[in-house]
Design an enzyme around this catalytic site. Structure first.
Site, short mmCIF file in Angstrom:
data_model
loop_
_atom_site.label_atom_id
_atom_site.label_comp_id
_atom_site.label_asym_id
_atom_site.label_seq_id
_atom_site.Cartn_x
_atom_site.Cartn_y
_atom_site.Cartn_z
N HIS A 189 38.49 39.25 41.65
CA HIS A 189 39.22 40.04 42.64
C HIS A 189 40.58 39.45 42.95
O HIS A 189 41.52 40.16 43.30
CB HIS A 189 38.38 40.23 43.90
CG HIS A 189 37.27 41.19 43.67
ND1 HIS A 189 35.99 40.79 43.41
CD2 HIS A 189 37.29 42.54 43.55
CE1 HIS A 189 35.26 41.86 43.17
NE2 HIS A 189 36.02 42.93 43.26
N ARG A 296 39.02 49.89 47.80
CA ARG A 296 38.10 48.77 48.02
C ARG A 296 38.19 48.34 49.50
O ARG A 296 38.90 47.40 49.83
CB ARG A 296 38.49 47.58 47.14
CG ARG A 296 38.26 47.76 45.66
CD ARG A 296 38.64 46.49 44.92
NE ARG A 296 38.12 46.44 43.59
CZ ARG A 296 38.81 46.78 42.49
NH1 ARG A 296 40.06 47.17 42.59
NH2 ARG A 296 38.26 46.68 41.29
N ARG A 332 35.26 53.60 48.91
CA ARG A 332 34.04 52.86 48.58
C ARG A 332 33.61 52.09 49.81
O ARG A 332 34.43 51.40 50.43
CB ARG A 332 34.29 51.89 47.43
CG ARG A 332 33.04 51.08 47.12
CD ARG A 332 33.21 50.22 45.91
NE ARG A 332 33.97 49.02 46.21
CZ ARG A 332 34.29 48.12 45.29
NH1 ARG A 332 33.94 48.29 44.04
NH2 ARG A 332 34.97 47.04 45.61
N GLU A 431 27.67 50.27 37.99
CA GLU A 431 28.17 48.94 37.65
C GLU A 431 27.04 47.95 37.41
O GLU A 431 27.27 46.76 37.28
CB GLU A 431 29.13 48.43 38.74
CG GLU A 431 28.59 48.49 40.15
CD GLU A 431 29.61 48.06 41.20
OE1 GLU A 431 30.65 47.50 40.85
OE2 GLU A 431 29.33 48.28 42.39
N ASN A 454 33.90 46.24 35.51
CA ASN A 454 34.04 44.79 35.77
C ASN A 454 32.67 44.16 35.99
O ASN A 454 32.34 43.12 35.42
CB ASN A 454 34.89 44.54 37.02
CG ASN A 454 36.24 45.19 36.93
OD1 ASN A 454 36.71 45.44 35.83
ND2 ASN A 454 36.86 45.47 38.06
N ASP A 455 31.88 44.83 36.84
CA ASP A 455 30.54 44.30 37.09
C ASP A 455 29.57 44.70 36.00
O ASP A 455 28.66 43.93 35.66
CB ASP A 455 30.03 44.78 38.45
CG ASP A 455 30.59 43.93 39.58
OD1 ASP A 455 30.63 42.70 39.41
OD2 ASP A 455 31.00 44.49 40.60
N ARG A 465 31.96 36.94 35.87
CA ARG A 465 33.31 37.47 35.65
C ARG A 465 34.41 36.55 36.18
O ARG A 465 35.58 36.75 35.91
CB ARG A 465 33.44 38.87 36.26
CG ARG A 465 33.32 38.90 37.77
CD ARG A 465 33.18 40.33 38.30
NE ARG A 465 34.43 40.87 38.79
CZ ARG A 465 34.53 42.00 39.48
NH1 ARG A 465 33.45 42.74 39.73
NH2 ARG A 465 35.69 42.42 39.92
N CYS A 502 36.59 53.18 36.86
CA CYS A 502 37.51 52.53 37.80
C CYS A 502 37.58 51.02 37.59
O CYS A 502 38.29 50.33 38.30
CB CYS A 502 37.14 52.86 39.24
SG CYS A 502 35.55 52.21 39.73
C1 PEP Z 1 33.90 47.10 39.06
O1 PEP Z 1 32.94 46.35 39.22
O2 PEP Z 1 34.30 47.47 37.94
C2 PEP Z 1 34.68 47.58 40.22
C3 PEP Z 1 35.62 48.49 40.07
O3 PEP Z 1 34.42 47.03 41.42
P1 PEP Z 1 34.92 45.55 41.84
O4 PEP Z 1 35.92 45.08 40.83
O5 PEP Z 1 35.52 45.69 43.20
O6 PEP Z 1 33.66 44.75 41.84
MG MG Z 2 32.11 46.05 41.18
#
Ligand code: PEP
Ligand code: MG
Length: 576
Positions: A189, A296, A332, A431, A454-455, A465, A502
């Site tokens: 993040h 977010r 979200r 995710e 991402n997750d 990550r 996303c």
């Molecule tokens: C993700 O996990 O891809 C996502 C968009 O949420 P975050 O990056 O806030 O965990």
């Molecule tokens: Mg996520």
């Protein structure tokens, strides 16, 4: 002119001067003093208090501060000038012969402990104000950098060890435009925020922070993963040329930015924005985004010590919706946990926070807090096109449990005759591998899906990550990940519900043709990347769809790499 290898995090090229940020680690200082040093030590304490008091008084009239920022600063002033605390500090120095920083630590530790023991959440949270003041006092006394007092000039590159989302926010607010960190990863993040703030950033592989000196000239080359220190004239000139080329390319990408993005075979691709703070709205509008695909909201909690109440959240969401003027805004609900830890997580430290009480799990446990946010979103939905999205869903059951709470809030608002959008769309982040595998069942209870790659990558491949040591295993194009994405898209299409991406994958040029070929027509990305994405979309054609639809994803990593980085390259090479 040493050249170090780095991992690119954000931006392209930045030329500037090294500014070293000494973090957290306090230098050794004597705990106890001689009787004859007492006066000196009392004076040091007085001077430190005076300096902090003055800097707070100077900061208070700043028009950029919110009322809440001001309340926090005023609380800090009150603590700093509290007569009782001052007396305890003075006697600890003069009678117990403790040094000033030690006296601060000892005294404040006791106060903080007493606050933390209180049952009442409001008082328990006040401990954080005392922690902040104690930290400022100690850092001022021992002469390390006070993280609340940062200020940078535009040409400085901040060299530092670790970044956190709150530190990146502080760097940005303090004027920093570039940084080089010792640790970090592309999808953390902190990195997502750095890109949102338009910073240039790299993670250094070597121990660069200990090898550079204040005011050295440095070049961050986030395109080729280099950090160049004290370049010769030739090198500097060549980087300046490249920088100019990039600027020219950016200008060219602005052509047609205000127009919708169609592929060559006429498929309309919607490009929305991911935002972390409402202040990013300017970039959303400047880049002609088709709405906000991911807000977010948990970032509203960073850098503060209390919970934004319903009215404050309502005001933030309504303002955003009004300014978006009818375009969709997907809000979200709080995804706290993982690297987004705040004072709200009052439980013992978890061994595996990413597998722990995060996202929707936290919200379902903290129903009162969850309802504050849901009521605020629902009330705001009267002012624009809002949608609600739940993070960290693993199956239809937790989604349904969360949806029931939305229903409860709607009934409350009906009783209060408070207006809201009755058919507000409610969707799930996909995710987790389980959500992707159960997509068919989930699609029956959700209004839309958004793929959080991402997750999804982290959980599918069991790769943290945020951990740069395992970064080579973080493969967004691993066949398992692509199969889960494809399964989700098919389930959404079968059920007739929208599906978007996303995660950061959506903004990486190399993955865009693949995602489009798999059937994605809705992207949500950092608004700075919209010009690039539109250019790629306009390059995609019928043949691409044909290639992807006929590709057998039951394959190995190398075959997929060949597809993405060779076969599909012509589609995205215009921006790379
Ligand atoms: C993700 O996990 O891809 C996502 C968009 O949420 P975050 O990056 O806030 O965990
Ligand atoms: Mg996520």
């Amino acid at each position: 002119m040493p050249v170090y290898i780095g991992t690119p995090i954000s931006g392209t090229i930045f030329i500037g001067k090294v500014k070293l940020l000494k973090q957290n680690k306090l230098p050794d200082f004597p705990k106890f003093i001689d009787k004859k040093q007492v006066d000196d030590e009392l004076n040091k304490l007085k001077t430190a208090v005076g300096r902090i008091e003055q800097s707070i008084q100077t900061a208070l009239p700043d028009v950029g501060l919110t009322q809440l920022d001001k309340d926090i600063l005023n609380t800090h002033l009150m603590i700093l000038t509290d007569i009782e605390i001052t007396q305890i500090l003075e006697t600890t120095i003069s009678e117990q012969l403790m040094s000033a920083p030690q006296a601060v630590m000892t005294t404040f530790t006791k106060i903080i402990h007493n606050f933390e023991q209180m049952e009442n959440q409001y008082f328990a949270q006040r401990a954080d104000d005392y922690k902040d003041v104690a930290q400022r006092l100690v850092t001022t006394l021992v002469g390390t950098q006070d993280m609340n007092q940062l200020s940078f000039s535009e040409d400085e590159i901040i060299f530092l060890k670790d970044v956190t989302p709150s530190l990146v926010t502080k760097l940005h607010k303090s004027g920093a435009k570039a940084y080089c960190a010792q640790h970090g990863s592309y999808t953390s993040h902190s990195s997502i925020l750095s890109r949102a703030f338009g910073m240039t950033a790299l993670v250094a592989k070597d121990d660069v922070c200990n090898k550079v000196h204040e005011n050295d000239t440095a070049i961050l080359d986030a395109e080729n993963s280099y950090i160049v220190i004290n370049p010769d004239l030739e090198q500097e000139k060549s980087y300046k040329n490249r920088l100019q080329q990039r600027q020219k390319q950016q200008q060219e990408l602005q052509i047609g930015l205000e127009l919708p993005a169609f592929t060559k075979n006429g498929v309309l691709i919607s490009i929305k924005a991911n935002i972390e703070y409402p202040s990013e709205l300017t970039q959303v509008l400047d880049n002609h985004c088709d709405g906000i695909g991911l807000f977010r909201t948990e970032l509203l909690y960073l850098n503060r010590t209390d919970v934004p109440d319903e009215n404050e959240q309502y005001a933030a969401y309504s303002e955003l919706l009004q300014k978006l003027n009818g375009l969709p805004v997907i809000i979200r609900t709080f995804d706290l946990g993982g690297d987004k830890l705040t004072f709200l997580q009052k439980y013992d430290k978890e061994d595996n926070p990413y597998l722990g009480n995060r996202g929707i799990r936290f919200s379902l446990q903290e129903k009162a807090l969850f309802k504050i946010q849901l009521r605020a979103i629902l009330r705001a939905s009267a002012h624009g096109k809002a949608a609600i999205m739940f993070p960290m869903i693993i199956c239809a059951d937790d989604f349904v449990a969360a949806r029931k709470i939305v229903q409860e809030c709607m009934e409350e608002l009906d009783k209060e005759s408070s207006p809201y959008c009755k058919d507000i769309q409610i969707g799930a982040m996909i995710e987790t591998p389980s959500a992707a595998l159960c997509a068919e069942q989930l699609a029956k209870v959700c209004d839309f899906f958004s793929l959080g790659t991402n997750d999804l990558v982290q959980y599918t491949l069991a790769v943290d990550r945020n951990n740069d040591l395992v970064a080579p295993y973080y493969l967004q194009h691993h066949p398992a990940v692509i199969k889960l994405i494809s399964n989700t898209i098919k389930a959404a299409h079968k059920a007739g519900i929208p599906v978007s991406v996303c995660g950061e994958m959506a903004a990486e040029p190399a993955y865009v043709p693949l995602l489009i070929g798999l059937g994605i027509t809705d992207f949500s990305i950092n608004p700075h990347k919209v010009p690039e994405l539109k250019a790629i979309v306009r390059n995609c054609d019928d043949e691409l769809y044909h290639k992807i639809q006929n590709f057998d994803f039951n394959t190995d990593i190398a075959t997929l790499e060949n597809l993405i980085f060779n076969t599909l390259k012509p589609y995205y090479s215009i921006v790379s």
